[in-house]
Scaffold this motif. Sequence first.
Motif, PDB file in Angstrom:
ATOM      1  N   ARG A   1     -21.430   7.286  -3.673  1.00 36.54           N
ATOM      2  CA  ARG A   1     -21.826   7.862  -2.391  1.00 36.54           C
ATOM      3  C   ARG A   1     -20.795   8.814  -1.812  1.00 36.54           C
ATOM      4  NH1 ARG A   1     -24.346   3.848   1.772  1.00 36.54           N
ATOM      5  NH2 ARG A   1     -24.432   5.801   2.886  1.00 36.54           N
TER       6      ARG A   1
ATOM      7  N   ARG B   1     -12.145  -1.256  -7.245  1.00 37.98           N
ATOM      8  CA  ARG B   1     -10.776  -1.328  -7.746  1.00 37.98           C
ATOM      9  C   ARG B   1     -10.076   0.021  -7.541  1.00 37.98           C
ATOM     10  NH1 ARG B   1     -10.594  -2.797 -13.821  1.00 37.98           N
ATOM     11  NH2 ARG B   1     -10.986  -0.582 -14.021  1.00 37.98           N
TER      12      ARG B   1
ATOM     13  N   ARG C   1      -8.975   0.284  -4.020  1.00 37.23           N
ATOM     14  CA  ARG C   1      -7.753  -0.499  -3.756  1.00 37.23           C
ATOM     15  C   ARG C   1      -6.544   0.238  -4.306  1.00 37.23           C
ATOM     16  NH1 ARG C   1     -10.693  -5.505  -4.967  1.00 37.23           N
ATOM     17  NH2 ARG C   1     -11.351  -6.258  -2.923  1.00 37.23           N
TER      18      ARG C   1
ATOM     19  N   GLY D   1     -18.724 -18.343  -4.504  1.00 37.12           N
ATOM     20  CA  GLY D   1     -18.426 -19.509  -5.322  1.00 37.12           C
ATOM     21  C   GLY D   1     -17.798 -20.652  -4.560  1.00 37.12           C
TER      22      GLY D   1
ATOM     23  N   ARG E   1     -10.659  -1.142   5.091  1.00 37.68           N
ATOM     24  CA  ARG E   1     -11.352   0.111   4.773  1.00 37.68           C
ATOM     25  C   ARG E   1     -12.117  -0.007   3.454  1.00 37.68           C
ATOM     26  NH1 ARG E   1     -11.520   5.708   6.055  1.00 37.68           N
ATOM     27  NH2 ARG E   1     -12.003   6.885   4.172  1.00 37.68           N
TER      28      ARG E   1
ATOM     29  N   ARG F   1       0.823  -1.210   0.000  1.00 37.09           N
ATOM     30  CA  ARG F   1       0.000   0.000   0.000  1.00 37.09           C
ATOM     31  C   ARG F   1       0.856   1.259   0.000  1.00 37.09           C
ATOM     32  NH1 ARG F   1      -3.165  -3.195   3.430  1.00 37.09           N
ATOM     33  NH2 ARG F   1      -2.491  -2.151   5.325  1.00 37.09           N
TER      34      ARG F   1
ATOM     35  N   GLN G   1     -17.846  -3.714  -8.899  1.00 38.10           N
ATOM     36  CA  GLN G   1     -17.846  -2.357  -9.446  1.00 38.10           C
ATOM     37  C   GLN G   1     -16.421  -1.819  -9.565  1.00 38.10           C
ATOM     38  OE1 GLN G   1     -20.598  -0.244 -10.281  1.00 38.10           O
ATOM     39  NE2 GLN G   1     -21.677  -2.197 -10.270  1.00 38.10           N
ATOM     40  N   ASP G   2     -16.208  -0.976 -10.562  1.00 36.61           N
ATOM     41  CA  ASP G   2     -14.874  -0.417 -10.773  1.00 36.61           C
ATOM     42  C   ASP G   2     -14.400   0.433  -9.598  1.00 36.61           C
ATOM     43  OD1 ASP G   2     -14.723  -1.633 -13.156  1.00 36.61           O
ATOM     44  OD2 ASP G   2     -14.991   0.143 -14.396  1.00 36.61           O
ATOM     45  N   TYR G   3     -15.344   1.076  -8.880  1.00 31.89           N
ATOM     46  CA  TYR G   3     -14.863   1.966  -7.825  1.00 31.89           C
ATOM     47  C   TYR G   3     -14.244   1.212  -6.659  1.00 31.89           C
ATOM     48  CZ  TYR G   3     -19.552   1.263  -5.799  1.00 31.89           C
ATOM     49  OH  TYR G   3     -20.718   0.739  -5.308  1.00 31.89           O
TER      50      TYR G   3
ATOM     51  N   SER H   1      -6.508   0.018   2.942  1.00 28.04           N
ATOM     52  CA  SER H   1      -6.440  -1.347   3.443  1.00 28.04           C
ATOM     53  C   SER H   1      -7.703  -2.087   3.019  1.00 28.04           C
ATOM     54  CB  SER H   1      -6.328  -1.345   4.962  1.00 28.04           C
ATOM     55  OG  SER H   1      -7.481  -0.769   5.516  1.00 28.04           O
TER      56      SER H   1
ATOM     57  N   THR I   1     -22.035 -21.485  -1.115  1.00 26.44           N
ATOM     58  CA  THR I   1     -23.036 -22.468  -1.530  1.00 26.44           C
ATOM     59  C   THR I   1     -23.895 -22.912  -0.350  1.00 26.44           C
ATOM     60  OG1 THR I   1     -21.185 -23.274  -2.837  1.00 26.44           O
ATOM     61  CG2 THR I   1     -23.279 -24.429  -3.065  1.00 26.44           C
TER      62      THR I   1
ATOM     63  N   TYR J   1     -15.904   0.631   4.204  1.00 26.81           N
ATOM     64  CA  TYR J   1     -16.279   1.984   3.820  1.00 26.81           C
ATOM     65  C   TYR J   1     -16.863   2.018   2.413  1.00 26.81           C
ATOM     66  CZ  TYR J   1     -16.023   7.034   3.799  1.00 26.81           C
ATOM     67  OH  TYR J   1     -16.337   8.356   3.747  1.00 26.81           O
ATOM     68  N   HIS J   2     -16.177   1.384   1.459  1.00 25.07           N
ATOM     69  CA  HIS J   2     -16.632   1.503   0.073  1.00 25.07           C
ATOM     70  C   HIS J   2     -17.681   0.453  -0.286  1.00 25.07           C
ATOM     71  CE1 HIS J   2     -13.794   4.564  -1.468  1.00 25.07           C
ATOM     72  NE2 HIS J   2     -13.120   4.195  -0.412  1.00 25.07           N
TER      73      HIS J   2
ATOM     74  N   ARG K   1     -21.070   0.350   2.484  1.00 22.27           N
ATOM     75  CA  ARG K   1     -21.970   1.510   2.419  1.00 22.27           C
ATOM     76  C   ARG K   1     -22.860   1.462   1.194  1.00 22.27           C
ATOM     77  NH1 ARG K   1     -19.367   7.238   3.840  1.00 22.27           N
ATOM     78  NH2 ARG K   1     -20.901   7.721   2.258  1.00 22.27           N
ATOM     79  N   ASN K   2     -22.340   0.896   0.095  1.00 18.48           N
ATOM     80  CA  ASN K   2     -23.163   0.798  -1.101  1.00 18.48           C
ATOM     81  C   ASN K   2     -24.020  -0.456  -1.101  1.00 18.48           C
ATOM     82  OD1 ASN K   2     -22.553   3.057  -3.122  1.00 18.48           O
ATOM     83  ND2 ASN K   2     -20.538   2.485  -2.374  1.00 18.48           N
TER      84      ASN K   2
ATOM     85  N   SER L   1     -18.459   4.124 -13.556  1.00 19.29           N
ATOM     86  CA  SER L   1     -18.461   3.166 -12.453  1.00 19.29           C
ATOM     87  C   SER L   1     -17.199   3.238 -11.610  1.00 19.29           C
ATOM     88  CB  SER L   1     -18.661   1.749 -12.981  1.00 19.29           C
ATOM     89  OG  SER L   1     -17.541   1.364 -13.740  1.00 19.29           O
ATOM     90  N   SER L   2     -16.187   4.003 -12.037  1.00 20.40           N
ATOM     91  CA  SER L   2     -14.959   3.967 -11.252  1.00 20.40           C
ATOM     92  C   SER L   2     -14.925   4.998 -10.128  1.00 20.40           C
ATOM     93  CB  SER L   2     -13.733   4.112 -12.156  1.00 20.40           C
ATOM     94  OG  SER L   2     -13.777   5.325 -12.837  1.00 20.40           O
ATOM     95  N   LEU L   3     -15.992   5.778  -9.983  1.00 13.88           N
ATOM     96  CA  LEU L   3     -16.078   6.687  -8.839  1.00 13.88           C
ATOM     97  C   LEU L   3     -17.220   6.237  -7.931  1.00 13.88           C
ATOM     98  CD1 LEU L   3     -15.733  10.115 -10.695  1.00 13.88           C
ATOM     99  CD2 LEU L   3     -13.933   8.813  -9.586  1.00 13.88           C
ATOM    100  N   ASN L   4     -16.934   6.125  -6.647  1.00 12.77           N
ATOM    101  CA  ASN L   4     -17.949   5.688  -5.690  1.00 12.77           C
ATOM    102  C   ASN L   4     -19.102   6.694  -5.646  1.00 12.77           C
ATOM    103  OD1 ASN L   4     -19.431   4.960  -3.430  1.00 12.77           O
ATOM    104  ND2 ASN L   4     -17.637   4.319  -2.276  1.00 12.77           N
TER     105      ASN L   4
END
Lengths: 324, 309
Positions: free
Chosen positions: A110, B209, B212, B126, B220, A90, B205-207, B217, B131, B224-225, B228-229, A105-108
């Motif tokens: 929310r 990625r 990351r 998977g 998080r 990281r 979803q791309d967001y 971490s 399952t 967080y990401h 929340r969605n 789609s690459s921006l969250n």
Amino acid sequence: MPNSLIEVKNLKMYFPVVSGILVPRKVSDIKAVDDISFDIRRGETFGLVGESGSGKTTVGLSLLQLYRPTSGQVLLEGKDLCKLRGSELRQVRRRMQAIFQDPYSSLNPRMNVFDIISEPLGIHHIMSPREYRRKVEEMLTLVDLDPGMISRYPHEFSAGERQRIGIARALAVGPEFIVCDEPVSSLDVCVQAQILDILDSLQTRLNLTYLFIAHDLAVVGYMSNRIAVMYLGQFVELGTRDQIFEKPLHPYTRALLSAVPIPDRAAEKKRQRVVFADETSGALTPSNGCSFAPRCTVGDEQCHEAVPEMEMREAEHWVACWKS
Amino acid sequence: MGAYIVRRLLWTPVLLFIIGLITFFLSLYGPGDPIQIIMQQYQDPAIVQRVREQRGLDKPVLVQYGIYIKNALRGDFGESFKFRGQTVSSLIGRRLWVSAQLGLASLVVSLILGIPFGLLAAQRQGRWQDTSIISGSLFFYSMPVFITAPFLLMVFVLWLKILPSHGWGGLFDARIIMPALILGLPGTAFIARMTRNSTVEVLSQDYVRTARSKGLSEFRVFWYHVLRNAMIPVFTVVGLGLATLVSGAIITETYFGIPGIGRLTLDAFFARDYPIITALTLLIAGAYVVANLIVDIGYRFLDPRIKFE
């Protein structure tokens, strides 16, 4: 020896094909990236072209360790990123960032612009939270966005504006290396030009190194110093921009170039297209020989029997083909 | 935003008025005569007529409904046919509190079990954990109460002897555990599947990625990401589930001898106790309208993409 920032050695990225409902098991591999070696030099733009499914994006994401490569090395100034884990990895992310293809789609959805851009600042302990706002406004100005939009949400922006937010986000942590993964493919042509100009001027101002991925040769040609052509997970040709455009060696490169329209009526009329007989024969079942052989217009028996290696034909110009 | 909420609130009484009207008509024109139930063995036509007039049942239906609404607005929903001398409000009020506690306990069970199972399944997508959780939840979701209730009673009460078999003592009494568990099982299964599916969708979803690549971490990224969605659709389900708090649970309450709305509903239906049936219908319909309102408004806070129109 040119000063290389990133060295890639024998990079392989295989994805398992899993089948079975109750007891999933691996039945085979998709070789998205199959034994690729190259280097990216400090300050250059390294272009990567190829059709959909050729593994361009996988190369980019493997360099960033967003995919962990199956084998091979990715060296950032001599340090192998594939061996890094957890927090070490990281920390390196501060030095290399990505601009992704899909600005939707690459921006969250929310998070507002401030949250999106400032989030990595805290993670990397770049500055104290009091300075975030000034930094975010500075980044927005850098990509020609109005700093007054700082508390808006992604859905309130157009595709081009969202892509600029993506660029601002990538640059906020002060990286040296940026993977631009088809950054303009989903934009209108006029917006494409704006984004390319921004990327170009930022490169000079901030001394950035780009890996520029696209399927549009014209776009890659505009941006890149050197270009690699990918086909089914392998490089088939690698050379400087001029070598690739003026003296293409591989039949696949020539076919790609013949598909680029020429903005001149007389020349465009004379343009002869190389048309393939079929679609990609599939990454799952390669033959013994050259993976391009089934579609090749110049190939013969030899091409079906042995795999051609990358060979240097002149300074900087490499090709993997028996017939060129 | 304010205008939207006000408009929704203004529509609520209109909806309730229409629902009430339909219920009122159904109870009057449905089979069975309420007077006969009040009168029982006394069938002298003169007395029947007098009671009919006393109760206002000889007036035109719309007038009757008007009177009903006028009284209802003052909190007077009339008198029960079956339980003489007891007002509908007092009968429902006491039981409503019981059912709400039981419903709340089962909702908590569903959330505490359902969300972690769903998240685990999504993370192990998977693999065998996924399952088994998903097929297990399908099993419990389709299992009716009259099978799960005896089975759990057998295990926990007869064999292990660790839980009491029936009765009611409020939210903080051991006797609530069994019925809350049984009522919460289908909800658990539903929430687990819902959580799993929406988490799997968000993970792709791309967001995620993007998050990351920022160097966050995994912890998080996930809390967080992703979470929340992923929790937005789960919120909808839980929000609408709030309405079931007031509707009670007929079978479970009967099974465990719990004096809640469910039992009252059943008794009222058997006795053709129309004042109670009408009031209960209005109550449950009202609860759904309010729950919907809460979900709609809450949704707009959770998802900035949704605008108030």
